[in-house]
Motif scaffolding. Structure first.
Motif, PDB file in Angstrom:
ATOM      1  N   GLY A  15       0.847  -1.208   0.000  1.00 18.07           N
ATOM      2  CA  GLY A  15       0.000   0.000   0.000  1.00 18.07           C
ATOM      3  C   GLY A  15       0.871   1.242   0.000  1.00 18.07           C
ATOM      4  O   GLY A  15       0.521   2.253   0.610  1.00 18.07           O
ATOM      5  N   PHE A  87       2.108  -4.864  -7.900  1.00 15.44           N
ATOM      6  CA  PHE A  87       1.787  -6.072  -7.149  1.00 15.44           C
ATOM      7  C   PHE A  87       0.297  -6.382  -7.181  1.00 15.44           C
ATOM      8  O   PHE A  87      -0.542  -5.490  -7.065  1.00 15.44           O
ATOM      9  CB  PHE A  87       2.191  -5.802  -5.686  1.00 15.44           C
ATOM     10  N   PHE A 125      -7.372  -7.284   2.943  1.00 12.41           N
ATOM     11  CA  PHE A 125      -6.225  -7.974   2.338  1.00 12.41           C
ATOM     12  C   PHE A 125      -5.251  -8.540   3.369  1.00 12.41           C
ATOM     13  O   PHE A 125      -4.334  -9.269   3.021  1.00 12.41           O
ATOM     14  CB  PHE A 125      -5.455  -7.015   1.423  1.00 12.41           C
ATOM     15  N   PHE A 126      -5.406  -8.160   4.641  1.00 12.63           N
ATOM     16  CA  PHE A 126      -4.400  -8.531   5.645  1.00 12.63           C
ATOM     17  C   PHE A 126      -4.152 -10.048   5.671  1.00 12.63           C
ATOM     18  O   PHE A 126      -3.012 -10.511   5.630  1.00 12.63           O
ATOM     19  CB  PHE A 126      -4.827  -8.103   7.055  1.00 12.63           C
ATOM     20  N   PRO A 152      -8.090  -1.178  10.902  1.00 14.55           N
ATOM     21  CA  PRO A 152      -8.753  -1.846  12.003  1.00 14.55           C
ATOM     22  C   PRO A 152      -8.445  -3.339  12.018  1.00 14.55           C
ATOM     23  O   PRO A 152      -8.369  -3.962  10.965  1.00 14.55           O
ATOM     24  CB  PRO A 152     -10.235  -1.627  11.702  1.00 14.55           C
ATOM     25  N   TYR A 423       4.606   7.289  14.806  1.00 13.35           N
ATOM     26  CA  TYR A 423       4.974   6.250  13.835  1.00 13.35           C
ATOM     27  C   TYR A 423       6.487   6.032  13.791  1.00 13.35           C
ATOM     28  O   TYR A 423       6.949   4.920  13.586  1.00 13.35           O
ATOM     29  CB  TYR A 423       4.447   6.602  12.442  1.00 13.35           C
TER      30      TYR A 423
END
Ligand SMILES: NC(=O)C1=CN([C@@H]2O[C@H](COP(=O)(O)OP(=O)(O)OC[C@H]3O[C@@H](n4cnc5c(N)ncnc54)[C@H](OP(=O)(O)O)[C@@H]3O)[C@@H](O)[C@H]2O)C=CC1
Ligand SMILES: O=C1O[C@H](COP(=O)(O)O)[C@@H](O)[C@H](O)[C@H]1O
Length: 498
Positions: A15, A87, A125-126, A152, A423
């Motif tokens: 992503g 991808f 997609f996780f 989430p 982050y």
């Protein structure tokens, strides 16, 4: 002198053309590089569907860090570490191609087979990505292999369990880093230090001396361009299930026997286990929901939540939640923990207010114009970072009158101290293998278990009164009543509150 640890690793960002990567991940990795926390032995591989060359990808990376005041040479050298692969997450050949690329980059950058797979993509997609990474052999390396998962983490307990089972087929619990970016905030990390490193607080940190604890995270922004996601989430899932409950756990946990990941997580888990469950017929007594209507903010009129183009005209999604949590253990029996969070509120502010009980007999009560205020310990999480202790002192002059005084410590006011972005800290922790500030599966499961009855009730009952708070306000009046019933008020979290 402490040596800075410079982890060697390849970070694969799934992503990499998305909002999170550009706004948070690239700038954070750049800051680590700029500060010397990364040596030259690292690489970042961005993957997404669109067809980009590595050169084009580097340009977007440079753009995302362009406002940092650093030499362009540094930015150029940094961006040389970035590579891109188009991808398809469902196609095994994409994974095999990625595997080849990672093996080559391992040699080029001496990264010793260390890999971090960062899933910054839509949650559906996780599970697929985790499974394919294992199936196609990308996790079988000579070094470490870690999976970072964005929120989430599920939509409720059953879906979270399903996702967890899927990723656990490919990664062990200790390889999984579930991000809760509040745990990377400087002052959230400071909660433990304030509590456990100060003789004046820990003895008072219990139901004998604390009347209530209030955790507020208010935002001025609306849902912006995330309306589609937010319609499936709402403030309860977006903020309460994760960030707010994590802060409550840190405030309420027992001192860990050691400052290790396992011990700290284990104490937080005990708090979540001690939360008094809310039965479906009690939800209205403990929780309040709200949705913003139009209103005034920064001098201009702003639209209501339902006016957003990605939001249903009759949406019953909550953009505000206030709640009362009770922790049924020896330390906290009888002490309410109030939480509130919402969008389009008066001010952007995250604060924790610990209200101490009144003393048994107050000799100064009623003397002077000003009533005495309770002692408050305010932990300012953002935008100011620091602590404020509200005390009563003698008013200067002849009479024995009291006046409120504040002892202030501002963390981010000190010249030269620029606290790292959440982050940045979390990515560095993951590179070093420190999972303390990531959520363990048990914490995720217990939090969903707590919030699920609330969302079940809210979803089954129309919120006919929506919208029920004006943009620019501090939320619906029912939230004030929630505290008034217990004889308390919400303490202001910004000077903008009237
Ligand atoms: N943005 C934020 O502030 C926050 C985001 N998050 C979470 O982070 C994650 C990402 O969010 P965000 O960056 O906002 O999302 P975006 O929609 O901006 O980005 C999604 C990314 O996924 C890629 N993508 C989508 N479908 C596929 C596919 N089938 N195969 C390969 N790549 C694909 C997109 O690239 P392309 O179109 O080129 O394929 C893009 O790079 C989500 O889980 C979100 O909940 C969490 C907290 C805050
Ligand atoms: O996780 C989220 O957090 C942000 C608020 O984060 P903050 O660091 O700015 O306080 C919130 O806007 C977003 O909806 C939510 O997904």
């Amino acid at each position: 002198m402490n040596r800075i640890e410079q982890p060697k690793t390849i970070v694969v960002i799934f992503g990499a053309t998305g909002d999170l990567a550009k706004r948070k991940l690239f700038p954070s990795i750049f800051n680590l590089y700029r500060k010397g926390n990364l040596s030259e032995d690292f690489a970042v591989v961005g993957v997404a569907r669109r067809d980009l060359s590595s050169e084009e990808f580097r340009s977007s990376v440079k753009e995302s860090i362009s406002n940092k005041q650093v030499s362009s040479d540094k930015v150029d050298t940094f961006s040389e570490h970035f590579h891109y692969q188009s991808f398809d997450v469902t196609n095994p050949s994409s994974y095999l191609e990625l595997k080849d690329l990672l093996e080559k980059l391992d040699n080029t950058y001496q990264t010793e087979g260390n890999r971090i797979f960062y899933l910054a993509m839509a949650p559906e997609f996780f599970g697929t990505i985790a499974e394919n990474l294992k199936k196609e052999g990308l996790t079988a390396t000579s070094g470490f292999s870690r999976l970072v998962i964005e929120k989430p983490f599920g939509h409720n307990l059953p879906s979270a369990k399903q996702l967890n089972e899927q990723i656990r087929k490919a990664f062990k619990e200790e390889q999984i880093y579930r991000i809760d970016h509040y745990l990377g905030k400087e002052m959230v990390q400071n909660i433990e230090v304030i509590r456990f490193a100060n003789a004046i607080f820990e003895p008072l940190w219990n139901n004998r001396y604390i009347a209530n604890i209030q955790v507020t995270s208010s935002e001025t922004l609306g849902v912006e361009d995330r309306g589609r996601y937010y319609e499936t989430s709402g403030a309860l899932r977006d903020m309460v299930q994760n960030h707010m409950m994590q802060m409550v756990a840190l405030l309420a946990m027992e001192p860990p026997i050691k400052l290790t990941t396992e011990e700290i997580r284990s104490e937080k888990i005990k708090v979540l286990r001690a939360l008094r469950p809310i039965k479906e017929d009690e939800v209205h007594d403990y929780f309040v929901r709200g949705q913003y209507g139009k209103g005034m903010q920064n001098g201009g009129e702003v639209e209501s939540y339902r006016d957003d183009s990605n939001v249903d005209d009759n949406s019953i999604t909550e953009t505000y939640v206030a709640g009362k949590l009770l922790i049924d253990n020896f330390r906290w029996a009888g002490v309410p923990f109030y939480i509130r969070t919402g969008k389009r509120m008066t001010a952007k502010s995250t604060k924790i207010v610990v209200q101490f009980k009144d003393i048994p007999m107050n000799l100064y009560y009623g003397k002077g114009e000003q009533q005495q205020t309770p002692n408050l310990l305010v932990i300012n999480i953002q935008p100011e970072e620091g602590i404020t202790l509200h005390l009563n002192a003698k008013k200067a002059g002849q009479h024995m009158q009291t006046t409120p005084v504040n002892l202030d410590f501002c963390n981010n006011c000190i010249d030269g101290i620029n606290t790292p972005e959440a982050y940045e800290k979390l990515i560095y922790d993951c590179m070093k293998g420190d999972a303390t500030n990531f959520t363990h599966w048990d914490e995720v499961a217990l939090s969903w278990n707590f919030v699920d009855p609330i969302s079940n009730v809210w979803e089954s009952q129309m919120a006919t009164q929506f919208p029920n708070y004006e943009s620019g306000s501090m939320g619906p009046k029912e939230a004030d009543q929630l505290l008034a019933r217990d004889g308390f008020i919400w303490w202001p979290v910004s000077d903008l509150e009237k």
